[in-house]
Design an enzyme around this catalytic site. Sequence first.
Site, mmCIF file in Angstrom:
data_model
loop_
_atom_site.group_PDB
_atom_site.id
_atom_site.type_symbol
_atom_site.label_atom_id
_atom_site.label_comp_id
_atom_site.label_asym_id
_atom_site.label_seq_id
_atom_site.Cartn_x
_atom_site.Cartn_y
_atom_site.Cartn_z
ATOM 1 N N ARG A 296 0.951 36.725 27.243
ATOM 2 C CA ARG A 296 2.076 35.826 27.004
ATOM 3 C C ARG A 296 3.365 36.370 27.597
ATOM 4 O O ARG A 296 4.163 35.626 28.157
ATOM 5 C CB ARG A 296 2.227 35.573 25.506
ATOM 6 C CG ARG A 296 1.181 34.597 24.966
ATOM 7 C CD ARG A 296 1.195 34.501 23.467
ATOM 8 N NE ARG A 296 0.212 33.516 23.027
ATOM 9 C CZ ARG A 296 -0.166 33.348 21.757
ATOM 10 N NH1 ARG A 296 0.355 34.111 20.816
ATOM 11 N NH2 ARG A 296 -1.055 32.433 21.432
ATOM 12 N N TYR A 443 -1.042 27.665 29.830
ATOM 13 C CA TYR A 443 -2.008 28.677 29.392
ATOM 14 C C TYR A 443 -1.372 29.728 28.498
ATOM 15 O O TYR A 443 -0.174 29.841 28.390
ATOM 16 C CB TYR A 443 -2.786 29.287 30.552
ATOM 17 C CG TYR A 443 -2.070 29.939 31.694
ATOM 18 C CD1 TYR A 443 -0.750 30.363 31.623
ATOM 19 C CD2 TYR A 443 -2.747 30.148 32.892
ATOM 20 C CE1 TYR A 443 -0.136 30.971 32.684
ATOM 21 C CE2 TYR A 443 -2.135 30.763 33.967
ATOM 22 C CZ TYR A 443 -0.828 31.177 33.855
ATOM 23 O OH TYR A 443 -0.231 31.779 34.932
ATOM 24 N N GLU A 444 -2.251 30.468 27.818
ATOM 25 C CA GLU A 444 -1.864 31.403 26.753
ATOM 26 C C GLU A 444 -1.141 30.688 25.615
ATOM 27 O O GLU A 444 -0.342 31.280 24.901
ATOM 28 C CB GLU A 444 -0.991 32.547 27.301
ATOM 29 C CG GLU A 444 -1.532 33.236 28.525
ATOM 30 C CD GLU A 444 -2.986 33.632 28.407
ATOM 31 O OE1 GLU A 444 -3.438 33.903 27.294
ATOM 32 O OE2 GLU A 444 -3.677 33.654 29.436
ATOM 33 N N GLY A 445 -1.447 29.415 25.448
ATOM 34 C CA GLY A 445 -0.820 28.604 24.414
ATOM 35 C C GLY A 445 0.278 27.741 24.992
ATOM 36 O O GLY A 445 1.238 28.247 25.578
ATOM 37 N N GLN A 450 3.386 27.701 21.167
ATOM 38 C CA GLN A 450 4.364 28.782 21.031
ATOM 39 C C GLN A 450 5.431 28.408 19.997
ATOM 40 O O GLN A 450 5.875 29.260 19.211
ATOM 41 C CB GLN A 450 5.030 29.059 22.382
ATOM 42 C CG GLN A 450 4.100 29.425 23.512
ATOM 43 C CD GLN A 450 3.250 30.635 23.205
ATOM 44 O OE1 GLN A 450 3.726 31.592 22.598
ATOM 45 N NE2 GLN A 450 2.006 30.610 23.615
#
Length: 606
Positions: A296, A443-445, A450
């Site tokens: 992140r 991506y990565e949330g 977030q």
Amino acid sequence: MPTYKAPLRDMRFLLNEVFDYPAHYQTLSNGADATPDIVDAILVECAKYCEEVLSPLYQSGDEEGCRLENGEVFTPKGYPEAYAQYMAGGWQGLSHPVEYGGQGLPASMGLFKQEMMGSANWSFSMYPGLSLGAMNTILLHGDDEQKQTYLVPLTEGRWGGTMCLTEPQCGTDLGQVKTRAEPQADGSYRISGTKIFISSGDHDLTENIVHIVLARLPDAPKGTRGISLFIVPKFLPDGQGGIGDRNGVTCGALEKKMGIKASATCVMNFDEAQGFLIGPPNRGLECMFTFMNTARIGTAIQGVGPAELSYQGALAYARDRRSMRALSGKKDPDQIADSIIHHADVRRMLLTQKAIAEGGRAMLYYAAKFADHMVCAHLEGDTKKAERYDDKLGFLTPILKGFLTELGYEATNLGVQVFGGHGYIREHGMEQIVRDTKIATLYEGTTGIQALDLLGRKVLLMTQGKAVRDFTLSMSNFARKHLSDKTLRPFAWELLKLAAQWNVLTVRLALIARKDRDIVSAAANDFLMFSGYVFMAYMWARMAVVAQRGLTNGSGESLEFYRSKLATADFYFERLLPRAQTHAATMLSPSKKLLQLDPQYLAFVD
């Protein structure tokens, strides 16, 4: 094609003048070798590699993309050679322990390197970037044998790494993971399942790839509490630092994507592949967060890097492109028309890009000091200290990832706008930056995830608002020191008001959430964006203070640099920061305004 030039002057400004990294490094157990001369030499060499090796491959890599042949993935022309240079330079182990072949420098040095690489060629930087997450996960959660087996070749760059979470039926909701892990008599496990969207899942840059995989044991509880974490290598280690037999891991397909086409995004099939448990059973998600948080922060760089790259391209074009005359009179009377940089609206777009790139860089460098302390504490075995800095960084991580990627995407769109129609065609490379940057918001949330993590977990649930109170206390203490300076007073006074407002909004949302649980989801995005604008304002105020001091004590070219900083700080506070008040107003709107319409009536189809 955009030509990347590493912003070393701005990086040195932040490192040496704003955040005093030389003094910071002397407080770290692994910081003794990070002297100003060594740090600067590393930055210069990394800049040279990024400008001369990675940047020229940016557009050609996008045009060629990766290809899958007979179950093996091949990267674009020039990538293997560029990676060989990366490995020969020892760049992968820059911030990892000497005992595993690294250089043992502070974690922040890796971030500075990653920023330059990501700005020059984001697709390429993803290959070693994913490996760093695998390395951190094994370093913090692996046993001694796993560390010895995997960390040395990973640190050297001979092996790569991935993160295998997402499956066809689940992305963020990892409680739905179906990949199975069957225990074997020798203590290993047989891993079976399919993972999708796996960056660097297969490629020809390294001799082996170490997959960090979430899977379920046969007796695992349902949901996220029943997920374990496994190391699943493409080739089984031979026990002597090399590779042995091929494991049951194959790339089933390459995803056809909007951007980052030179980065291999794979569908990975695990067919009774041999895997090895890392960390405690059924606590894989906790261990995986080491990897996810690394990723992140790395993704937050993809907000800053493309903003910088797009700004550099747009600035050069705006200086050369001529169209009409400035409204205030001719600026280039000997030419057929004035450069478009003299038009106020073009200047607005360029300054927005500049404010985002430089403000975002400051946000990252501010947070990187917490990462340095956290990593040192882990290496020293000081659990309480590690948790304290992990909490500080954990609060900032969703803001960095969510806010900076959204603004970075805005900045790249502005770059296309400066070029006009020329920005929309491929020749100039500006549209590629837009396509490549969009994935960073996903991506990565996603940004929404977030935002929920920030407001729901970090602020309301875990700290009951303390995270905001602690951060705003630092802001307020800084601001009070500069209220008497007539140049800095507007920045300081605005920071004090924003600090108070941030705390009031947090309390109001907490009170509303007692009766309206949906308000957390309804307000989360606005809360994140408000937090981001305030955080960036704090950074611009800190840069303004140093720039003002530089104008008093500096000389020569440095004066122009400091004037530019002050002017950009003014622009940010006057033109961009007011956006925060829209988010402040809308986050308090009742959730029923979003949810009152039954889903079946959202669309009408005849």
